[in-house]
Enzyme design. Sequence first.
Site, PDB file in Angstrom:
ATOM      1  N   SER A   1      66.923  46.249  74.270  1.00 40.85           N
ATOM      2  CA  SER A   1      67.677  45.032  73.953  1.00 40.85           C
ATOM      3  C   SER A   1      68.675  45.379  72.862  1.00 40.85           C
ATOM      4  O   SER A   1      68.589  46.450  72.253  1.00 40.85           O
ATOM      5  CB  SER A   1      66.725  43.926  73.480  1.00 40.85           C
ATOM      6  OG  SER A   1      65.925  44.377  72.422  1.00 40.85           O
TER       7      SER A   1
ATOM      8  N   LYS B   1      50.504  45.092  84.526  1.00 38.13           N
ATOM      9  CA  LYS B   1      50.321  43.636  84.411  1.00 38.13           C
ATOM     10  C   LYS B   1      48.911  43.245  84.861  1.00 38.13           C
ATOM     11  O   LYS B   1      48.266  42.397  84.240  1.00 38.13           O
ATOM     12  CB  LYS B   1      51.388  42.892  85.214  1.00 38.13           C
ATOM     13  CG  LYS B   1      52.801  43.053  84.656  1.00 38.13           C
ATOM     14  CD  LYS B   1      52.938  42.430  83.251  1.00 38.13           C
ATOM     15  CE  LYS B   1      54.289  42.675  82.612  1.00 38.13           C
ATOM     16  NZ  LYS B   1      54.381  42.237  81.225  1.00 38.13           N
TER      17      LYS B   1
ATOM     18  N   SER C   1      53.183  38.627  85.895  1.00 39.15           N
ATOM     19  CA  SER C   1      54.203  38.747  86.937  1.00 39.15           C
ATOM     20  C   SER C   1      53.593  38.494  88.307  1.00 39.15           C
ATOM     21  O   SER C   1      52.406  38.785  88.531  1.00 39.15           O
ATOM     22  CB  SER C   1      54.766  40.167  86.881  1.00 39.15           C
ATOM     23  OG  SER C   1      55.440  40.468  88.068  1.00 39.15           O
TER      24      SER C   1
ATOM     25  N   ASN D   1      53.038  51.831  76.650  1.00 35.04           N
ATOM     26  CA  ASN D   1      53.792  50.734  76.038  1.00 35.04           C
ATOM     27  C   ASN D   1      53.197  49.374  76.414  1.00 35.04           C
ATOM     28  O   ASN D   1      52.913  48.551  75.547  1.00 35.04           O
ATOM     29  CB  ASN D   1      55.258  50.824  76.466  1.00 35.04           C
ATOM     30  CG  ASN D   1      56.134  49.850  75.704  1.00 35.04           C
ATOM     31  OD1 ASN D   1      56.081  49.793  74.478  1.00 35.04           O
ATOM     32  ND2 ASN D   1      56.913  49.072  76.422  1.00 35.04           N
TER      33      ASN D   1
ATOM     34  N   TYR E   1      54.154  49.721  87.051  1.00 34.46           N
ATOM     35  CA  TYR E   1      54.526  48.504  86.320  1.00 34.46           C
ATOM     36  C   TYR E   1      53.586  47.356  86.698  1.00 34.46           C
ATOM     37  O   TYR E   1      53.005  46.686  85.830  1.00 34.46           O
ATOM     38  CB  TYR E   1      55.983  48.114  86.612  1.00 34.46           C
ATOM     39  CG  TYR E   1      56.283  46.682  86.225  1.00 34.46           C
ATOM     40  CD1 TYR E   1      56.429  46.329  84.887  1.00 34.46           C
ATOM     41  CD2 TYR E   1      56.363  45.674  87.193  1.00 34.46           C
ATOM     42  CE1 TYR E   1      56.650  45.004  84.528  1.00 34.46           C
ATOM     43  CE2 TYR E   1      56.588  44.354  86.842  1.00 34.46           C
ATOM     44  CZ  TYR E   1      56.731  44.023  85.501  1.00 34.46           C
ATOM     45  OH  TYR E   1      56.931  42.714  85.153  1.00 34.46           O
TER      46      TYR E   1
END
Length: 340
Positions: free
Chosen positions: A37, A155, A126, A101, A151
Amino acid sequence: MKKILVTGGAGYIGSHAVVELYQAGYQPVIVDNFSNSEESVLAGIESILGVAVPTYRVDCADEAALRGVFEAEPNIAGVIHFAAFKAVGESVQKPLAYFQNNVGSLLTLLAVMPEFGVENLVFSSSCTVYGIPDALPVTEATPTKPASSPYGRTKQMCEEIIHDVSGAPDNKLRTILLRYFNPIGAHDSAKIGELPLGVPNNLVPFITQTAAGIREKLTIFGNDYDTPDGTNIRDYIHVVDLAKAHIVAVQRLLDHKADETVETFNVGTGNGNTVLDVVQTFEKASGQKLNYVIGPRRPGDVPAIYADATKAEQVLGFKTETSLADSLASAWKWQQTLKK
Ligand code: UDP
Protein backbone atom coordinates in the site's frame (compact mmCIF):
# COMPACT_ATOMS: atom_id res chain seq x y z
CA MET A 1 -15.22 7.39 20.49
CA LYS A 2 -14.51 3.65 20.72
CA LYS A 3 -11.07 2.85 19.40
CA ILE A 4 -10.78 0.20 16.68
CA LEU A 5 -7.40 -1.09 15.54
CA VAL A 6 -7.39 -1.64 11.79
CA THR A 7 -4.51 -3.80 10.57
CA GLY A 8 -3.92 -3.26 6.87
CA GLY A 9 -5.79 0.01 7.24
CA ALA A 10 -3.87 1.59 4.35
CA GLY A 11 -4.90 -1.19 1.98
CA TYR A 12 -7.76 -1.27 -0.49
CA ILE A 13 -10.59 -2.53 1.73
CA GLY A 14 -8.93 -1.34 4.94
CA SER A 15 -8.78 2.31 3.85
CA HIS A 16 -12.48 2.33 2.96
CA ALA A 17 -13.30 0.69 6.30
CA VAL A 18 -11.25 3.34 8.17
CA VAL A 19 -13.35 6.06 6.54
CA GLU A 20 -16.65 4.31 7.34
CA LEU A 21 -15.55 3.61 10.92
CA TYR A 22 -14.74 7.25 11.58
CA GLN A 23 -17.96 8.44 9.98
CA ALA A 24 -19.89 5.96 12.14
CA GLY A 25 -18.37 7.50 15.29
CA TYR A 26 -15.41 5.20 15.95
CA GLN A 27 -11.75 6.19 16.29
CA PRO A 28 -9.81 4.02 13.83
CA VAL A 29 -6.11 3.38 14.44
CA ILE A 30 -4.18 2.10 11.44
CA VAL A 31 -1.43 -0.52 11.61
CA ASP A 32 0.19 -1.16 8.25
CA ASN A 33 3.66 -2.10 7.05
CA PHE A 34 2.99 -0.51 3.63
CA SER A 35 4.29 -3.63 1.90
CA ASN A 36 1.43 -3.46 -0.58
CA SER A 37 0.00 0.00 0.00
CA GLU A 38 1.12 3.58 -0.41
CA GLU A 39 1.50 6.48 2.02
CA SER A 40 -0.66 8.60 -0.31
CA VAL A 41 -3.67 6.61 0.92
CA LEU A 42 -3.33 8.36 4.28
CA ALA A 43 -3.65 11.76 2.60
CA GLY A 44 -6.74 10.52 0.77
CA ILE A 45 -8.32 9.38 4.03
CA GLU A 46 -7.43 12.66 5.73
CA SER A 47 -8.89 14.65 2.86
CA ILE A 48 -12.22 12.79 3.12
CA LEU A 49 -12.44 12.95 6.93
CA GLY A 50 -10.79 16.32 7.57
CA VAL A 51 -8.61 14.72 10.26
CA ALA A 52 -5.53 12.51 10.21
CA VAL A 53 -5.98 8.96 11.45
CA PRO A 54 -3.29 7.71 13.87
CA THR A 55 -1.07 5.36 11.91
CA TYR A 56 1.68 2.95 12.94
CA ARG A 57 4.13 1.63 10.36
CA VAL A 58 4.32 -1.82 11.88
CA ASP A 59 4.39 -5.36 10.54
CA CYS A 60 1.63 -7.23 12.28
CA ALA A 61 3.71 -10.39 12.41
CA ASP A 62 6.33 -8.55 14.51
CA GLU A 63 5.11 -9.33 18.01
CA ALA A 64 7.21 -6.75 19.88
CA ALA A 65 6.24 -3.98 17.46
CA LEU A 66 2.56 -4.92 17.59
CA ARG A 67 2.68 -4.98 21.38
CA GLY A 68 4.15 -1.50 21.20
CA VAL A 69 1.05 -0.31 19.32
CA PHE A 70 -1.29 -1.74 21.96
CA GLU A 71 0.83 -0.04 24.64
CA ALA A 72 0.72 3.29 22.85
CA GLU A 73 -3.04 3.03 22.23
CA PRO A 74 -4.79 2.07 25.45
CA ASN A 75 -8.43 0.96 25.51
CA ILE A 76 -8.72 -0.64 22.10
CA ALA A 77 -12.30 -1.91 21.88
CA GLY A 78 -11.76 -4.24 18.94
CA VAL A 79 -9.58 -5.18 16.01
CA ILE A 80 -10.37 -5.51 12.33
CA HIS A 81 -7.64 -7.67 10.83
CA PHE A 82 -7.21 -6.93 7.12
CA ALA A 83 -3.42 -7.16 6.89
CA ALA A 84 -2.59 -10.03 4.55
CA PHE A 85 -1.17 -10.90 1.14
CA LYS A 86 -4.00 -11.41 -1.33
CA ALA A 87 -2.83 -12.44 -4.80
CA VAL A 88 -3.81 -15.98 -5.71
CA GLY A 89 -1.17 -16.38 -8.45
CA GLU A 90 1.62 -14.94 -6.31
CA SER A 91 0.72 -17.35 -3.51
CA VAL A 92 1.51 -20.27 -5.83
CA GLN A 93 4.94 -18.72 -6.51
CA LYS A 94 5.68 -17.80 -2.89
CA PRO A 95 3.65 -20.11 -0.67
CA LEU A 96 5.94 -19.81 2.34
CA ALA A 97 5.69 -16.01 2.33
CA TYR A 98 1.89 -16.35 2.30
CA PHE A 99 1.80 -18.71 5.26
CA GLN A 100 4.35 -16.66 7.18
CA ASN A 101 2.55 -13.40 6.60
CA ASN A 102 -1.13 -14.36 6.64
CA VAL A 103 -1.02 -17.05 9.32
CA GLY A 104 1.89 -15.44 11.18
CA SER A 105 0.21 -12.05 11.58
CA LEU A 106 -2.99 -13.64 12.88
CA LEU A 107 -1.06 -15.73 15.44
CA THR A 108 0.78 -12.65 16.66
CA LEU A 109 -2.43 -10.69 16.95
CA LEU A 110 -4.18 -13.50 18.84
CA ALA A 111 -1.24 -13.67 21.25
CA VAL A 112 -1.12 -9.93 21.90
CA MET A 113 -4.84 -9.08 22.09
CA PRO A 114 -5.53 -10.89 25.39
CA GLU A 115 -2.50 -9.28 27.03
CA PHE A 116 -4.41 -6.01 26.69
CA GLY A 117 -7.86 -7.40 27.38
CA VAL A 118 -8.99 -6.91 23.76
CA GLU A 119 -11.69 -9.49 23.02
CA ASN A 120 -13.39 -8.45 19.78
CA LEU A 121 -12.10 -9.38 16.34
CA VAL A 122 -13.44 -9.00 12.82
CA PHE A 123 -11.46 -11.17 10.44
CA SER A 124 -11.14 -10.76 6.65
CA SER A 125 -11.93 -14.11 5.17
CA SER A 126 -12.79 -14.95 1.60
CA CYS A 127 -15.21 -16.93 -0.52
CA THR A 128 -12.11 -18.85 -1.68
CA VAL A 129 -12.67 -21.03 1.41
CA TYR A 130 -15.57 -22.67 -0.48
CA GLY A 131 -13.24 -23.99 -3.21
CA ILE A 132 -15.31 -25.22 -6.15
CA PRO A 133 -18.76 -25.47 -4.59
CA ASP A 134 -21.26 -28.21 -5.51
CA ALA A 135 -24.26 -25.89 -5.42
CA LEU A 136 -24.90 -22.18 -5.91
CA PRO A 137 -25.36 -19.75 -4.32
CA VAL A 138 -23.11 -20.62 -1.38
CA THR A 139 -24.44 -20.20 2.14
CA GLU A 140 -22.30 -20.06 5.26
CA ALA A 141 -23.26 -23.71 5.80
CA THR A 142 -21.89 -24.77 2.41
CA PRO A 143 -19.01 -27.13 3.22
CA THR A 144 -15.56 -25.75 2.48
CA LYS A 145 -13.61 -27.63 -0.17
CA PRO A 146 -9.89 -27.87 -0.82
CA ALA A 147 -8.73 -24.36 -1.69
CA SER A 148 -7.32 -23.83 -5.16
CA SER A 149 -4.25 -21.91 -3.93
CA PRO A 150 -1.99 -21.35 -0.92
CA TYR A 151 -3.74 -17.99 -0.52
CA GLY A 152 -7.10 -19.74 -0.10
CA ARG A 153 -5.52 -22.21 2.29
CA THR A 154 -4.22 -19.39 4.48
CA LYS A 155 -7.80 -18.12 4.82
CA GLN A 156 -9.09 -21.61 5.67
CA MET A 157 -6.29 -22.09 8.21
CA CYS A 158 -6.90 -18.69 9.78
CA GLU A 159 -10.59 -19.52 10.20
CA GLU A 160 -9.68 -22.84 11.85
CA ILE A 161 -7.11 -21.21 14.12
CA ILE A 162 -9.73 -18.70 15.28
CA HIS A 163 -12.22 -21.51 15.99
CA ASP A 164 -9.63 -23.50 17.96
CA VAL A 165 -8.43 -20.51 19.97
CA SER A 166 -12.03 -19.55 20.73
CA GLY A 167 -12.76 -23.09 21.92
CA ALA A 168 -10.08 -22.99 24.64
CA PRO A 169 -11.56 -23.10 28.17
CA ASP A 170 -10.62 -19.66 29.46
CA ASN A 171 -10.83 -17.91 26.14
CA LYS A 172 -12.63 -14.60 25.87
CA LEU A 173 -12.16 -13.96 22.16
CA ARG A 174 -15.26 -13.22 20.09
CA THR A 175 -14.87 -13.12 16.35
CA ILE A 176 -16.92 -12.35 13.28
CA LEU A 177 -15.49 -13.94 10.14
CA LEU A 178 -16.51 -12.03 7.03
CA ARG A 179 -16.20 -14.04 3.83
CA TYR A 180 -15.78 -11.47 1.10
CA PHE A 181 -16.80 -11.98 -2.47
CA ASN A 182 -15.17 -9.75 -5.14
CA PRO A 183 -14.66 -6.15 -3.95
CA ILE A 184 -14.57 -3.54 -6.71
CA GLY A 185 -14.87 0.20 -7.20
CA ALA A 186 -13.74 3.15 -5.14
CA HIS A 187 -14.96 5.75 -2.68
CA ASP A 188 -17.45 8.24 -4.21
CA SER A 189 -15.00 11.08 -3.56
CA ALA A 190 -12.41 9.29 -5.76
CA LYS A 191 -9.86 10.16 -3.06
CA ILE A 192 -9.19 6.53 -2.18
CA GLY A 193 -9.48 3.38 -4.29
CA GLU A 194 -7.57 0.33 -5.43
CA LEU A 195 -3.84 0.85 -6.09
CA PRO A 196 -2.53 -2.31 -7.74
CA LEU A 197 1.25 -2.55 -7.87
CA GLY A 198 2.39 -3.35 -11.40
CA VAL A 199 0.15 -5.32 -13.75
CA PRO A 200 -3.20 -5.89 -12.04
CA ASN A 201 -4.25 -9.46 -11.32
CA ASN A 202 -7.87 -8.52 -10.72
CA LEU A 203 -10.46 -7.98 -13.39
CA VAL A 204 -11.74 -4.49 -12.66
CA PRO A 205 -8.40 -2.64 -12.32
CA PHE A 206 -7.29 -4.43 -15.49
CA ILE A 207 -10.42 -3.17 -17.24
CA THR A 208 -10.01 0.42 -16.07
CA GLN A 209 -6.29 0.45 -16.96
CA THR A 210 -7.14 -0.88 -20.41
CA ALA A 211 -9.80 1.79 -20.90
CA ALA A 212 -7.24 4.39 -19.75
CA GLY A 213 -4.75 3.18 -22.38
CA ILE A 214 -2.25 1.79 -19.86
CA ARG A 215 -2.87 -1.78 -21.02
CA GLU A 216 -3.43 -2.67 -24.65
CA LYS A 217 -6.22 -5.16 -24.13
CA LEU A 218 -8.02 -7.25 -21.57
CA THR A 219 -7.71 -11.01 -21.89
CA ILE A 220 -10.81 -12.84 -20.71
CA PHE A 221 -9.65 -16.08 -19.17
CA GLY A 222 -11.79 -18.64 -20.97
CA ASN A 223 -15.27 -18.63 -22.52
CA ASP A 224 -15.88 -22.38 -22.48
CA TYR A 225 -17.17 -22.71 -18.92
CA ASP A 226 -20.61 -24.10 -18.17
CA THR A 227 -22.17 -20.65 -17.63
CA PRO A 228 -24.69 -18.69 -19.76
CA ASP A 229 -22.01 -16.97 -21.89
CA GLY A 230 -19.13 -19.34 -21.11
CA THR A 231 -17.18 -16.92 -18.87
CA ASN A 232 -16.68 -17.19 -15.09
CA ILE A 233 -19.32 -15.99 -12.67
CA ARG A 234 -18.46 -13.90 -9.61
CA ASP A 235 -20.28 -11.75 -7.06
CA TYR A 236 -18.89 -8.21 -7.39
CA ILE A 237 -19.50 -6.04 -4.32
CA HIS A 238 -18.79 -2.32 -4.08
CA VAL A 239 -15.89 -1.73 -1.70
CA VAL A 240 -17.82 0.85 0.35
CA ASP A 241 -20.69 -1.61 0.83
CA LEU A 242 -18.14 -4.19 1.92
CA ALA A 243 -16.50 -1.68 4.26
CA LYS A 244 -19.87 -0.97 5.87
CA ALA A 245 -20.32 -4.65 6.73
CA HIS A 246 -17.33 -4.28 9.08
CA ILE A 247 -18.96 -1.46 10.98
CA VAL A 248 -22.09 -3.53 11.56
CA ALA A 249 -19.96 -6.48 12.63
CA VAL A 250 -17.91 -4.38 15.07
CA GLN A 251 -21.07 -2.91 16.54
CA ARG A 252 -22.56 -6.38 17.01
CA LEU A 253 -19.46 -7.54 18.92
CA LEU A 254 -19.32 -4.43 21.10
CA ASP A 255 -23.03 -4.77 21.88
CA HIS A 256 -22.44 -8.42 22.94
CA LYS A 257 -25.08 -9.51 20.46
CA ALA A 258 -23.10 -12.33 18.85
CA ASP A 259 -24.79 -15.71 19.37
CA GLU A 260 -21.58 -17.71 19.19
CA THR A 261 -17.92 -17.05 19.96
CA VAL A 262 -17.25 -17.28 16.23
CA GLU A 263 -19.86 -16.15 13.73
CA THR A 264 -19.45 -16.37 9.98
CA PHE A 265 -21.10 -14.22 7.31
CA ASN A 266 -20.93 -14.08 3.56
CA VAL A 267 -20.51 -10.51 2.35
CA GLY A 268 -21.66 -10.29 -1.22
CA THR A 269 -24.54 -8.89 -3.24
CA GLY A 270 -26.19 -12.24 -3.89
CA ASN A 271 -25.88 -11.64 -7.66
CA GLY A 272 -23.66 -13.61 -10.00
CA ASN A 273 -22.23 -11.81 -13.04
CA THR A 274 -20.09 -13.20 -15.82
CA VAL A 275 -16.87 -11.57 -16.97
CA LEU A 276 -18.66 -10.49 -20.15
CA ASP A 277 -21.47 -8.93 -18.05
CA VAL A 278 -18.81 -6.88 -16.26
CA VAL A 279 -17.17 -5.82 -19.54
CA GLN A 280 -20.48 -4.78 -21.10
CA THR A 281 -21.70 -3.02 -17.97
CA PHE A 282 -18.39 -1.16 -17.76
CA GLU A 283 -18.71 -0.03 -21.38
CA LYS A 284 -22.17 1.36 -20.71
CA ALA A 285 -21.29 2.95 -17.36
CA SER A 286 -18.10 4.61 -18.61
CA GLY A 287 -18.95 5.29 -22.25
CA GLN A 288 -15.60 3.65 -23.11
CA LYS A 289 -15.21 0.87 -25.66
CA LEU A 290 -13.05 -1.87 -24.20
CA ASN A 291 -10.48 -3.73 -26.25
CA TYR A 292 -10.62 -7.39 -25.21
CA VAL A 293 -9.79 -10.86 -26.46
CA ILE A 294 -10.74 -14.33 -25.28
CA GLY A 295 -7.74 -16.26 -23.98
CA PRO A 296 -7.18 -19.61 -22.30
CA ARG A 297 -8.54 -20.45 -18.86
CA ARG A 298 -6.51 -19.19 -15.90
CA PRO A 299 -5.31 -22.09 -13.74
CA GLY A 300 -7.03 -22.18 -10.35
CA ASP A 301 -10.12 -20.20 -11.42
CA VAL A 302 -13.40 -21.36 -9.89
CA PRO A 303 -15.98 -21.54 -12.72
CA ALA A 304 -18.77 -19.86 -10.79
CA ILE A 305 -19.41 -18.59 -7.29
CA TYR A 306 -21.78 -16.08 -5.75
CA ALA A 307 -23.17 -15.48 -2.29
CA ASP A 308 -26.39 -16.32 -0.61
CA ALA A 309 -26.48 -13.03 1.30
CA THR A 310 -29.52 -13.88 3.42
CA LYS A 311 -27.74 -14.48 6.73
CA ALA A 312 -25.97 -11.09 6.72
CA GLU A 313 -29.26 -9.41 5.91
CA GLN A 314 -31.30 -11.25 8.55
CA VAL A 315 -28.77 -11.28 11.38
CA LEU A 316 -26.68 -8.15 10.73
CA GLY A 317 -29.32 -6.12 8.89
CA PHE A 318 -26.68 -5.68 6.19
CA LYS A 319 -27.64 -5.21 2.57
CA THR A 320 -25.55 -3.90 -0.31
CA GLU A 321 -26.70 -0.64 -1.90
CA THR A 322 -24.54 -0.09 -4.98
CA SER A 323 -25.32 -1.61 -8.39
CA LEU A 324 -22.70 -3.22 -10.60
CA ALA A 325 -22.96 -0.26 -13.00
CA ASP A 326 -22.41 2.32 -10.25
CA SER A 327 -19.56 0.27 -8.78
CA LEU A 328 -17.84 0.17 -12.17
CA ALA A 329 -18.49 3.88 -12.73
CA SER A 330 -16.75 4.60 -9.41
CA ALA A 331 -13.79 2.44 -10.47
CA TRP A 332 -13.54 4.40 -13.71
CA LYS A 333 -13.76 7.76 -11.94
CA TRP A 334 -10.94 6.67 -9.61
CA GLN A 335 -8.81 5.41 -12.51
CA GLN A 336 -9.08 8.82 -14.15
CA THR A 337 -7.61 10.50 -11.06
CA LEU A 338 -4.48 8.29 -11.24
CA LYS A 339 -1.48 9.30 -13.29
CA LYS A 340 -0.65 6.94 -16.12
N1 UDP B 1 -10.38 -12.24 -15.24
C1 UDP B 1 -10.17 -12.15 -16.60
N2 UDP B 1 -9.11 -11.40 -17.04
C2 UDP B 1 -8.27 -10.75 -16.21
C3 UDP B 1 -8.49 -10.83 -14.81
C4 UDP B 1 -9.55 -11.61 -14.36
O1 UDP B 1 -10.91 -12.73 -17.39
O2 UDP B 1 -7.32 -10.10 -16.68
C5 UDP B 1 -11.51 -13.02 -14.72
C6 UDP B 1 -11.10 -14.20 -13.86
O3 UDP B 1 -10.87 -15.35 -14.67
C7 UDP B 1 -12.30 -14.35 -12.95
C8 UDP B 1 -12.83 -12.94 -12.81
O4 UDP B 1 -12.27 -12.18 -13.88
O5 UDP B 1 -13.29 -15.12 -13.56
C9 UDP B 1 -12.45 -12.29 -11.49
O6 UDP B 1 -11.06 -12.43 -11.33
P1 UDP B 1 -10.28 -11.67 -10.18
O7 UDP B 1 -8.83 -12.03 -10.32
O8 UDP B 1 -10.62 -10.23 -10.20
O9 UDP B 1 -10.89 -12.25 -8.83
P2 UDP B 1 -10.96 -13.76 -8.27
O10 UDP B 1 -12.40 -14.15 -8.39
O11 UDP B 1 -10.04 -14.62 -9.05
O12 UDP B 1 -10.54 -13.62 -6.85
